[in-house]
Design a protein around this motif. Structure first.
Motif, mmCIF file in Angstrom:
data_model
loop_
_atom_site.group_PDB
_atom_site.id
_atom_site.type_symbol
_atom_site.label_atom_id
_atom_site.label_comp_id
_atom_site.label_asym_id
_atom_site.label_seq_id
_atom_site.Cartn_x
_atom_site.Cartn_y
_atom_site.Cartn_z
ATOM 1 N N HIS A 4 0.831 -1.200 0.000
ATOM 2 C CA HIS A 4 0.000 0.000 0.000
ATOM 3 C C HIS A 4 0.868 1.253 0.000
ATOM 4 C CE1 HIS A 4 -2.844 -2.936 2.148
ATOM 5 N NE2 HIS A 4 -3.239 -2.843 0.893
ATOM 6 N N GLU A 5 1.942 1.191 0.784
ATOM 7 C CA GLU A 5 2.884 2.311 0.825
ATOM 8 C C GLU A 5 3.463 2.577 -0.566
ATOM 9 O OE1 GLU A 5 7.252 2.909 2.795
ATOM 10 O OE2 GLU A 5 5.696 2.009 4.077
ATOM 11 N N ASP A 6 3.868 1.499 -1.254
ATOM 12 C CA ASP A 6 4.462 1.642 -2.592
ATOM 13 C C ASP A 6 3.442 2.174 -3.592
ATOM 14 O OD1 ASP A 6 6.790 0.609 -1.531
ATOM 15 O OD2 ASP A 6 6.420 -1.433 -2.234
ATOM 16 N N LEU A 7 2.202 1.656 -3.505
ATOM 17 C CA LEU A 7 1.165 2.097 -4.431
ATOM 18 C C LEU A 7 0.867 3.583 -4.287
ATOM 19 C CD1 LEU A 7 -1.334 -0.892 -4.144
ATOM 20 C CD2 LEU A 7 -0.170 -0.188 -6.224
ATOM 21 N N VAL A 8 0.705 4.031 -3.037
ATOM 22 C CA VAL A 8 0.374 5.434 -2.810
ATOM 23 C C VAL A 8 1.544 6.332 -3.213
ATOM 24 C CG1 VAL A 8 -0.312 7.150 -1.104
ATOM 25 C CG2 VAL A 8 -1.249 4.847 -0.978
ATOM 26 N N ALA A 9 2.780 5.866 -2.918
ATOM 27 C CA ALA A 9 3.950 6.653 -3.310
ATOM 28 C C ALA A 9 3.995 6.833 -4.818
ATOM 29 C CB ALA A 9 5.222 5.970 -2.811
ATOM 30 N N ASN A 10 3.641 5.767 -5.552
ATOM 31 C CA ASN A 10 3.619 5.844 -7.020
ATOM 32 C C ASN A 10 2.585 6.861 -7.494
ATOM 33 O OD1 ASN A 10 2.324 4.907 -9.697
ATOM 34 N ND2 ASN A 10 4.265 3.817 -9.695
ATOM 35 N N VAL A 11 1.380 6.775 -6.922
ATOM 36 C CA VAL A 11 0.312 7.700 -7.321
ATOM 37 C C VAL A 11 0.663 9.132 -6.907
ATOM 38 C CG1 VAL A 11 -2.111 8.299 -7.012
ATOM 39 C CG2 VAL A 11 -1.443 5.905 -7.208
ATOM 40 N N ALA A 12 1.288 9.268 -5.732
ATOM 41 C CA ALA A 12 1.642 10.603 -5.251
ATOM 42 C C ALA A 12 2.633 11.280 -6.198
ATOM 43 C CB ALA A 12 2.235 10.511 -3.850
ATOM 44 N N SER A 13 3.580 10.500 -6.729
ATOM 45 C CA SER A 13 4.550 11.083 -7.663
ATOM 46 C C SER A 13 3.859 11.538 -8.953
ATOM 47 C CB SER A 13 5.652 10.070 -7.978
ATOM 48 O OG SER A 13 5.120 8.939 -8.642
ATOM 49 N N GLN A 14 2.889 10.730 -9.436
ATOM 50 C CA GLN A 14 2.122 11.138 -10.618
ATOM 51 C C GLN A 14 1.275 12.379 -10.326
ATOM 52 O OE1 GLN A 14 0.245 7.922 -12.999
ATOM 53 N NE2 GLN A 14 0.996 6.564 -11.408
ATOM 54 N N ALA A 15 0.692 12.405 -9.125
ATOM 55 C CA ALA A 15 -0.142 13.541 -8.753
ATOM 56 C C ALA A 15 0.693 14.820 -8.679
ATOM 57 C CB ALA A 15 -0.812 13.277 -7.406
ATOM 58 N N ALA A 16 1.929 14.691 -8.172
ATOM 59 C CA ALA A 16 2.798 15.859 -8.069
ATOM 60 C C ALA A 16 3.074 16.452 -9.453
ATOM 61 C CB ALA A 16 4.103 15.472 -7.384
ATOM 62 N N ILE A 17 3.349 15.560 -10.427
ATOM 63 C CA ILE A 17 3.596 16.029 -11.801
ATOM 64 C C ILE A 17 2.346 16.712 -12.356
ATOM 65 C CG2 ILE A 17 4.095 15.266 -14.160
ATOM 66 C CD1 ILE A 17 5.749 12.971 -12.894
ATOM 67 N N ALA A 18 1.179 16.083 -12.115
ATOM 68 C CA ALA A 18 -0.072 16.654 -12.614
ATOM 69 C C ALA A 18 -0.345 18.010 -11.979
ATOM 70 C CB ALA A 18 -1.232 15.699 -12.336
#
Length: 778
Positions: free
Chosen positions: A527-541
Motif C-alpha cells: 500500500h505504501e508503494d502504491l500510494v507513493a507511485n500515485v503521489a509522484s504522478q499527482a505531483a507532476i499533474a
C-alpha cells in the motif's frame, strides 16, 4: 367348407396363435378384427380389450398420418415391409417396432383390410448403440487394437496402435503384420495363426514388437479369432499393450509405493461404495487424519455437507469408466478447516477389467488459489493505477486531480477514509488545509481545528518520508500536542495510519495524502508503494496544473493588452484618416497628391489590421456582437463583387447565384466574411485574374464558395489555416497581415450556426466554402 379348407384354416389359426410376433388384423377403417396372444403380451391388452377398437389407440396422434399413408400404399398394391415406427403399450411405454403390412382380400380379390406383423426392435437398437459404444472404446483405447486377415494382412488400426507403434492407419492398413515384428520374432506369427485357425484365444502373450522408428517395444498380446455370422473364422483381432513399464514390475512397484508414500499430494483409494481402502502420508498431512483413523471410513468424512452431492456424481462417472481430471472443489480437514483442492479421480479395475473402486489424487491448491487471487488483485490495482495515471495526466483542474487521487488511493489501500491536505502554512507555521476527502463526510473534520505541526504530521509535511504505523495510538510521536494530547472526542477512529508526502519536481512538499482505519495493521508495504507511485504522478499533474494556470494568466494578460492596444490605436487612426482625406480634397494634382493617395491606402491597411485585432479581442472576451435580421445574401454578394470590380480592375469577379438566398443573420458580419474571402483570393492569387463566387440554396442551408486559381494550399496547412495568427511561412512572408482574418471568419460563420472549410490542391487553386442556414419560413 371342405376338409382341406378346414385343415388350412386350423393350420393358419395355429400359426396365428403361436407366432412370437404381434399380429393385428383390421378393416379399412382401422377397426381391429383380430388380435393374437403375442399382441396381447406385446401391448398388455387382451383380445377382448381390443376387438372393435381402432388401431389408433396404440399410437400417439403424431403417428396417425403415417399409418394412413401405409394403408393408402397398400391399397395401391405397394408392399410394406419392415417399416420402422413406434407404438404405445397399455402402461404408456413407447416401443420401437418393425411393421410388415399385408392386405386382406375377399373372394373377389378386393382388399377389405390389412394384417400387421409387429416386431419389438428395442434390442436391435440397443445392439446398434452398443456397437457404437464399442467402436468408441476401441478408438479411445490406449492399447493397440488391430485386426488382420488369416493371411496376416492388417485390416484395421486404432489410435492406440498409432501411439504405440508410430504408424498412422493410412500407412499400415494393407501391410503384413510382420511389418511390426523384429526378425527374431517372425516365427511367432505361425504359432499365433495356427491357434486362431483352431478357434483358440491367446491371452497375455508377452513378446517384442517394433515401432516405425525401429524401437523394440515389449508388449502383451491378446489374440482372438474373428467369426462371421455362420461361425466361420475369417480373421484375427489383436490387443497389444505396451508393457515396457511392467518389465521391471517389482522395482517399479516399490518405486511407485515410495512415490505414493512420499508424495505431498493426498493419494487415496476407495470402493465404489465410498469406503476408504488406502491412505498415504500426503493425505495424512493435508487432511489431518492418520491412516488408522481414515481406513474403513466413508469418504464423506472429508466432504462438507453442502458438497455431498459431488460424491454421487464422481462415483457415477467412475462406474461409467470416466476419469475426472483436475476437478477443483472444497474438502474438510479433521479440525474442520476447509481446503481448496484439485481432484483427479480414476477408476480402479480388477484383473478382468471390472471397475471395483476409485483412486483419488487430491492436491491442496489453497496457496495456489490465494496466489491467483493475489494476481487478480494486483492486476486490478495495476488497472486502477493505469486509469488514475491516464486520468490525472489528462486533467488540468486541481480539484478534479486531487479528488481522483484521494478516492483511488483510499480504495487501493483499503482505508476507511483518506484525505489530501495542502501544505499551506499559516503565520504561526502550524496549520494545513484540507482539500479533498474520501470515505468520510467533510463534517467529520470541520468539527475540529485543522492539523497542526505536530510530531506525527511533521515528518510528512517536511518531506522526510512516508509514515506507516500499525497502531498510531502506540507511536511515541502520538499525543504530544495540547489541548487534546491524543485523538479528540468524536474524531474519526484511527488506529492504522499511513501518510505519504506529495513532492513537486522542485522538491517542494505540496501536501500529503493521509489514510486511516479503525483496525490495526491494515496498511502494508504494497500500500505504501502504491500510494507513493500515485503521489509522484499527482505531483507532476499538479505541477502541470500550476503551469497551465500561469500560462492561462499570461494569455489573459495578452488578450487584455491586444484589446487595449487596438482600442487606443483606433482614435489616432480615425483622426489621421480624416486629416488625409481633407488634404486629398485641398491638394492639387501632382506628386504630393500621389503620395497622399499612397498614404491613404496604407492607412486603410493599418486600419484593417487594427480592426482584426479589435475583433479578436472581442471574440476571446465573448463580446463580439451580432445583430440578426433577414436579408438577401445573393444581393449582398452582388454588391460586394461590384465594389471589388471598381477597386481591383485587374481581376474579373464572376458570381453565380442559384435559388432563394434569404437568410437571417448579421449583414455587416456576413459582408466582413465575404469581403475577407474574396480579398484573400485576390491577395494570394495575383496571377489568376478570375475569381468565381458561387452561392446556391441546398434546401436547409445556403452554400457559398469563393474560388481562385492560384498556387493552392497543402493538406498540412489546410488543417491549421483557421487558427489565429497562423500564416503559411513559405507563401505569406511577402504579404501583409496578422493571420487573423480566417480565424475571425470562422468565428462569425459558427455564430451563425454554420460551418466553413477549404478544398485545395497545390498548383490547382483553392475553394473556401461556407454553409449557413436558410431563413426559416413562417
Amino acid at each position: 367348407m371342405d376338409l382341406n379348407s378346414l385343415r388350412q384354416l386350423f393350420t393358419f389359426k395355429s400359426i396365428f396363435e403361436g407366432l412370437e410376433d404381434a399380429v393385428i388384423c383390421h378393416d379399412l377403417d382401422f377397426t381391429i378384427t383380430n388380435w393374437n396372444p403375442a399382441a396381447g403380451r406385446f401391448f398388455g391388452y387382451t383380445k377382448e380389450d381390443m376387438i372393435g377398437k381402432t388401431l389408433f389407440s396404440l399410437m400417439t396422434e403424431s403417428y396417425y398420418p403415417e399409418q394412413k399413408e401405409m394403408m393408402n400404399n397398400l391399397l395401391q398394391r405397394a408392399t410394406i415391409n419392415h417399416f420402422f415406427t413406434k407404438r404405445i403399450t397399455k402402461d404408456g411405454h413407447s416401443i420401437p417396432v418393425s411393421i410388415t403390412l399385408s392386405p386382406i382380400s375377399d373372394e373377389a380379390g378386393i382388399i377389405i383390410g390389412a394384417s400387421q406383423i409387429l416386431r419389438d426392435i428395442s434390442e436391435d437398437i440397443i445392439a446398434q448403440e452398443q456397437k457404437a459404444i464399442l467402436a468408441a472404446i476401441v478408438e479411445g483405447s490406449v492399447d493397440a487394437i488391430i485386426s488382420k486377415t488369416l493371411e496376416g494382412m492388417i485390416t484395421s488400426w486404432n489410435k492406440g496402435a498409432e501411439t504405440i507403434f508410430g504408424y498412422t492407419a493410412s500407412e499400415i492398413v494393407g501391410k503384413h503384420i510382420t511389418t511390426l515384428m523384429p526378425p527374431d520374432k517372425l516365427h511367432e506369427e505361425d504359432y499365433i495363426i495356427n491357434n486362431v485357425r483352431q478357434g483358440n484365444k491367446i491371452e497375455h502373450f508377452q513378446t517384442i514388437r517394433m515401432a516405425k522408428d525401429g524401437t523394440r517395444i515389449p508388449i502383451s498380446l491378446t489374440v482372438s479369432p474373428v467369426l462371421d455370422k455362420a461361425g466361420n473364422i475369417i480373421g484375427v483381432s489383436k490387443i497389444a499393450r505396451n508393457i515396457t513399464a511392467l518389465k521391471q514390475a517389482d522395482i517399479k512397484q516399490a518405486t511407485l509405493a515410495a512415490i505414493v508414500e512420499s508424495s505431498d499430494d493426498a493419494i487415496i483409494s476407495k470402493t465404489l461404495e465410498g469406503i476408504i481402502t488406502t491412505w498415504n502420508k500426503g493425505a495424512e498431512n493435508i487432511f489431518g487424519y492418520t491412516e488408522a483413523e481414515a481406513l474403513g471410513q466413508h469418504i464423506s468424512l472429508l466432504i462438507p455437507k453442502n458438497r455431498l452431492q459431488e460424491e454421487d456424481r464422481i462415483i457415477n462417472s467412475i462406474k461409467n469408466g470416466q476419469k475426472i481430471d483436475h476437478f477443483q472443489t472444497i474438502r474438510m480437514r479433521k479440525d474442520g478447516t476447509e481446503l481448496q483442492i484439485s481432484l483427479t479421480v480414476s477408476p480402479i479395475l480388477n484383473g478382468d477389467g471390472i471397475i471395483i473402486g476409485a483412486s483419488k489424487v487430491a492436491r491442496d491448491i489453497t496457496a495456489q488459489r490465494q496466489a491467483e487471487q493475489a494476481l487478480q488483485h494486483n492486476t486490478r490495482q495495476l488497472l486502477m493505477l493505469n486509469s488514475i495515471g491516464k486520468s490525472i495526466s489528462e486533467q488540468l483542474d486541481v480539484e478534479v486531480i486531487l479528488q481522483k487521487v484521494t478516492d483511488t488511493t483510499t480504495q487501493l489501500t483499503g482505508a476507511a477514509f483518506g484525505a489530501f491536505f495542502y501544505n499551506k502554512v499559516d503565520e504561526q507555521g502550524e496549520a494545513y488545509m484540507l482539500y479533498t476527502l474520501s470515505g468520510a463526510p467533510r463534517e467529520a473534520f470541520e468539527k475540529f481545528g485543522m492539523p497542526r505541526n505536530t510530531a506525527v504530521f511533521h515528518t510528512t509535511f517536511s518531506g522526510k518520508g512516508i509514515v506507516r504505523v500499525d497502531d498510531i495510538t502506540k507511536d511515541p510521536r502520538y499525543g504530544k500536542m495540547a489541548p487534546h494530547y491524543g485523538m479528540p472526542k468524536g474524531h474519526l477512529p484511527v488506529v492504522s495510519y499511513l501518510a505519504v508526502p506529495v513532492v513537486s519536481l522542485s522538491g517542494e512538499v505540496i501536501g500529503g495524502l493521509f489514510f486511516g482505519h479503525p483496525s490495526s495493521g491494515v496498511f502494508k508495504q504494497e500500500h505504501e508503494d502504491l500510494v507513493a507511485n500515485v503521489a509522484s504522478q499527482a505531483a507532476i499533474a499538479l505541477d502541470n496544473s500550476k503551469l497551465f494556470e500561469e500560462v492561462t494568466a499570461l494569455s489573459q494578460k495578452k488578450d487584455e493588452f491586444i484589446a487595449l492596444a487596438s482600442h487606443e490605436l483606433k482614435t489616432p487612426l480615425t483622426s489621421m484618416s480624416g486629416f488625409l482625406q481633407l488634404m486629398q480634397k485641398t491638394t492639387p494634382e501632382g506628386l504630393n497628391s500621389k503620395f497622399l493617395d499612397k498614404a491613404v491606402r496604407q492607412l486603410e491597411k493599418l486600419n484593417t489590421l487594427v480592426n482584426d485585432l479589435f475583433d479578436i479581442s472581442k471574440v476571446q472576451a465573448g463580446k463580439l456582437q451580432f445583430y440578426f435580421e433577414d436579408f438577401d445574401l445573393g444581393l449582398l454578394i452582388q454588391e460586394i463583387c461590384e465594389t471589388f470590380e471598381q477597386s481591383v480592375p485587374d481581376h474579373t469577379f464572376v458570381y453565380d447565384l442559384q435559388g432563394d438566398l434569404l437568410m437571417n443573420g448579421d449583414k455587416i458580419r456576413m459582408e466582413q466574411v465575404i469581403t475577407n474571402l474574396i480579398g484573400n483570393a485576390v491577395k494570394y492569387a495575383p496571377q489568376s485574374p478570375k475569381i468565381d463566387i458561387q452561392a446556391a440554396n441546398k434546401g436547409n442551408e445556403i452554400v457559398v464558395s469563393v474560388i481562385d486559381y492560384g498556387a493552392g494550399i497543402s493538406k498540412e496547412n489546410q488543417s491549421q489555416i483557421f487558427t489565429q495568427f497562423y500564416r503559411i511561412r513559405d507563401r505569406d512572408k511577402h504579404i501583409s497581415g496578422l493571420g487573423l482574418g480566417l480565424y475571425i471568419t470562422k468565428e462569425i460563420i459558427e455564430r451563425h450556426s454554420g460551418r466553413i472549410w477549404v478544398d485545395s490542391e497545390l498548383s490547382k487553386g483553392a475553394s473556401f466554402i461556407f454553409a449557413v442556414p436558410c431563413r426559416q419560413q413562417s
